[in-house]
Design an enzyme around this catalytic site. Structure first.
Site, PDB file in Angstrom:
ATOM      1  N   GLU A  68       0.692  -1.101   0.027  1.00  0.00           N
ATOM      2  CA  GLU A  68       0.096  -0.092   0.125  1.00  0.00           C
ATOM      3  C   GLU A  68       0.762   1.315  -0.195  1.00  0.00           C
ATOM      4  O   GLU A  68       1.721   1.253   0.770  1.00  0.00           O
ATOM      5  CB  GLU A  68      -0.780   0.108   1.268  1.00  0.00           C
ATOM      6  CG  GLU A  68      -1.675   1.378   1.643  1.00  0.00           C
ATOM      7  CD  GLU A  68      -2.363   1.738   0.529  1.00  0.00           C
ATOM      8  OE1 GLU A  68      -3.467   0.941  -0.177  1.00  0.00           O
ATOM      9  OE2 GLU A  68      -2.258   2.749   0.015  1.00  0.00           O
ATOM     10  N   ASP A  95       4.964   2.589  -3.752  1.00  0.00           N
ATOM     11  CA  ASP A  95       4.185   2.502  -5.082  1.00  0.00           C
ATOM     12  C   ASP A  95       4.433   1.230  -5.897  1.00  0.00           C
ATOM     13  O   ASP A  95       5.515   0.706  -6.134  1.00  0.00           O
ATOM     14  CB  ASP A  95       4.417   3.614  -5.950  1.00  0.00           C
ATOM     15  CG  ASP A  95       3.503   3.896  -6.907  1.00  0.00           C
ATOM     16  OD1 ASP A  95       3.273   3.252  -7.935  1.00  0.00           O
ATOM     17  OD2 ASP A  95       3.041   5.209  -7.110  1.00  0.00           O
ATOM     18  N   ASP A 117      -7.812   1.688  -8.025  1.00  0.00           N
ATOM     19  CA  ASP A 117      -8.318   3.171  -8.437  1.00  0.00           C
ATOM     20  C   ASP A 117      -8.865   2.895  -9.832  1.00  0.00           C
ATOM     21  O   ASP A 117      -7.850   2.563 -10.651  1.00  0.00           O
ATOM     22  CB  ASP A 117      -7.246   4.020  -8.226  1.00  0.00           C
ATOM     23  CG  ASP A 117      -6.753   4.294  -6.575  1.00  0.00           C
ATOM     24  OD1 ASP A 117      -7.787   3.677  -5.744  1.00  0.00           O
ATOM     25  OD2 ASP A 117      -5.861   4.810  -6.266  1.00  0.00           O
ATOM     26  N   ASP A 153     -15.890  -3.489  -8.663  1.00  0.00           N
ATOM     27  CA  ASP A 153     -17.291  -3.295  -9.082  1.00  0.00           C
ATOM     28  C   ASP A 153     -17.389  -2.162  -9.972  1.00  0.00           C
ATOM     29  O   ASP A 153     -18.417  -1.804 -10.569  1.00  0.00           O
ATOM     30  CB  ASP A 153     -18.107  -2.632  -7.754  1.00  0.00           C
ATOM     31  CG  ASP A 153     -17.490  -1.325  -7.482  1.00  0.00           C
ATOM     32  OD1 ASP A 153     -16.401  -0.770  -7.474  1.00  0.00           O
ATOM     33  OD2 ASP A 153     -18.720  -0.273  -7.138  1.00  0.00           O
ATOM     34  N   GLU A 192     -12.540  -4.759   1.990  1.00  0.00           N
ATOM     35  CA  GLU A 192     -13.451  -3.601   2.517  1.00  0.00           C
ATOM     36  C   GLU A 192     -14.173  -2.915   1.673  1.00  0.00           C
ATOM     37  O   GLU A 192     -15.658  -2.945   1.820  1.00  0.00           O
ATOM     38  CB  GLU A 192     -12.321  -2.692   3.326  1.00  0.00           C
ATOM     39  CG  GLU A 192     -12.517  -2.592   4.609  1.00  0.00           C
ATOM     40  CD  GLU A 192     -11.097  -2.754   5.306  1.00  0.00           C
ATOM     41  OE1 GLU A 192     -10.032  -2.530   4.476  1.00  0.00           O
ATOM     42  OE2 GLU A 192     -11.151  -2.557   6.541  1.00  0.00           O
ATOM     43  N   GLU A 194     -15.370  -4.147  -1.285  1.00  0.00           N
ATOM     44  CA  GLU A 194     -16.350  -5.135  -1.751  1.00  0.00           C
ATOM     45  C   GLU A 194     -17.622  -5.153  -0.928  1.00  0.00           C
ATOM     46  O   GLU A 194     -18.757  -5.286  -1.431  1.00  0.00           O
ATOM     47  CB  GLU A 194     -15.780  -6.522  -1.774  1.00  0.00           C
ATOM     48  CG  GLU A 194     -16.603  -7.810  -2.184  1.00  0.00           C
ATOM     49  CD  GLU A 194     -15.651  -8.954  -2.685  1.00  0.00           C
ATOM     50  OE1 GLU A 194     -14.655  -9.064  -2.379  1.00  0.00           O
ATOM     51  OE2 GLU A 194     -16.413 -10.179  -3.153  1.00  0.00           O
TER      52      GLU A 194
HETATM   53  N1  SAH Z   1      -7.851  -3.406  -1.724  1.00  0.00           N
HETATM   54  C1  SAH Z   1      -8.726  -2.704  -0.917  1.00  0.00           C
HETATM   55  C2  SAH Z   1      -8.539  -1.108  -1.009  1.00  0.00           C
HETATM   56  C3  SAH Z   1      -9.009  -0.681  -2.557  1.00  0.00           C
HETATM   57  S1  SAH Z   1      -8.885   1.126  -2.625  1.00  0.00           S
HETATM   58  C4  SAH Z   1     -10.194  -3.159  -0.625  1.00  0.00           C
HETATM   59  O1  SAH Z   1     -10.568  -3.590  -1.841  1.00  0.00           O
HETATM   60  O2  SAH Z   1     -10.978  -2.845   0.328  1.00  0.00           O
HETATM   61  C5  SAH Z   1      -7.273   1.131  -3.901  1.00  0.00           C
HETATM   62  C6  SAH Z   1      -6.030   1.130  -2.762  1.00  0.00           C
HETATM   63  O3  SAH Z   1      -4.763   1.079  -3.477  1.00  0.00           O
HETATM   64  C7  SAH Z   1      -5.639   2.374  -2.070  1.00  0.00           C
HETATM   65  O4  SAH Z   1      -5.560   2.161  -0.820  1.00  0.00           O
HETATM   66  C8  SAH Z   1      -4.631   3.154  -2.772  1.00  0.00           C
HETATM   67  O5  SAH Z   1      -3.816   4.109  -2.040  1.00  0.00           O
HETATM   68  C9  SAH Z   1      -4.061   1.913  -3.198  1.00  0.00           C
HETATM   69  N2  SAH Z   1      -3.168   2.284  -4.591  1.00  0.00           N
HETATM   70  C10 SAH Z   1      -3.426   2.672  -5.595  1.00  0.00           C
HETATM   71  N3  SAH Z   1      -2.469   2.818  -6.474  1.00  0.00           N
HETATM   72  C11 SAH Z   1      -1.546   2.399  -5.842  1.00  0.00           C
HETATM   73  C12 SAH Z   1      -0.013   1.987  -6.449  1.00  0.00           C
HETATM   74  N4  SAH Z   1       0.223   2.364  -7.512  1.00  0.00           N
HETATM   75  N5  SAH Z   1       0.850   1.540  -5.533  1.00  0.00           N
HETATM   76  C13 SAH Z   1       0.305   1.084  -4.228  1.00  0.00           C
HETATM   77  N6  SAH Z   1      -0.868   1.197  -3.768  1.00  0.00           N
HETATM   78  C14 SAH Z   1      -1.732   1.863  -4.657  1.00  0.00           C
END
Ligand code: SAH
Length: 211
Positions: A68, A95, A117, A153, A192, A194
């Site tokens: 994350e 990242d 995202d 989704d 979370e 989902e």
């Molecule tokens: N997987 C979790 C969160 C989804 S939100 C769930 O399904 O509940 C997407 C998460 O990915 C966010 O916390 C965002 O900070 C992280 N994220 C997005 N792009 C990223 C990247 N390039 N590297 C690491 N984390 C990333």
């Protein structure tokens, strides 16, 4: 995930024994962190870590890494980990672009992308975690029989991914646009997002890809 900055999050992440610091030094040697040869699976963009924590509880014979980029989000996963004895779960604060510098070729058995995202604007397509550039990164670190599992989704991101993944030379082994009412639902561990989005009535999409 948009979250306010939590004061002290960077320090908490830097001090946590569950976050792998300077991960480059473990390149090709991540098994030493776990102390065994079990397969290593990673969730990229794990958010608050519900999914990866539950997976680590459910599959003690698999090693899990939750990645994350935001310390304020990762902090929630650390707090969960502190409450449990889970020697098969560690975290990375980075990242996803950096993954190919961190892991050696074929070091990883499976990659989970959950509710990544969407980056809806065309000019941001390269930032999507299922873009061909990211698939190249996964191609590098995944074992030959390694798989990518992706849930969302977001129908636009899902349809994009059904194209972008084969464009990068991978096969879609299975997919559904309504996971919770499909035969792919067996053994499903909810994330979370989902829980949040299916409660709103959004069908959940899932695909599994391999080479
Ligand atoms: N997987 C979790 C969160 C989804 S939100 C769930 O399904 O509940 C997407 C998460 O990915 C966010 O916390 C965002 O900070 C992280 N994220 C997005 N792009 C990223 C990247 N390039 N590297 C690491 N984390 C990333």
């Amino acid at each position: 995930m948009r979250l306010r900055h939590i004061p002290g999050a960077e320090e908490a992440v830097a001090e946590s024994p569950y976050v792998i610091k300077e991960p480059q030094r473990f390149r090709g040697q991540f098994k030493n962190i776990f102390g065994n040869d079990n397969p290593i699976e990673i969730e990229i963009g794990m958010g608050k870590g519900k999914f990866v924590t539950q997976m680590a509880e459910k599959y003690p014979e698999i090693n899990f890494i939750g990645a994350e980029r935001y310390p304020s989000v990762l902090l929630y996963a650390i707090r969960k980990r502190e409450q449990k004895e889970l020697p098969n779960l560690f975290f990375l604060c980075l990242d996803a672009k950096k993954l190919a510098d961190i892991f050696a070729p074929e070091e990883i058995a499976k990659i989970y992308l959950n509710f990544s995202d969407p980056w809806p604007k065309d000019r941001h397509a390269k930032r999507r975690l299922t873009s061909p550039d990211f698939i190249k990164v996964y191609d590098w670190i995944l074992k030959k029989d390694g798989v990518i599992e992706f849930k969302t989704d977001n129908r636009e991101l899902f349809d994009y991914s059904l194209n972008s993944i084969p464009q990068a030379g991978w096969k879609i082994d299975a997919f559904t646009k309504d996971l919770h009412h499909s035969d792919m639902a067996a053994d499903n561990v909810m994330t979370e997002y989902e829980i949040k989005f299916s409660a709103l009535g959004n069908p959940i999409c899932k695909l599994i890809a391999s080479r």
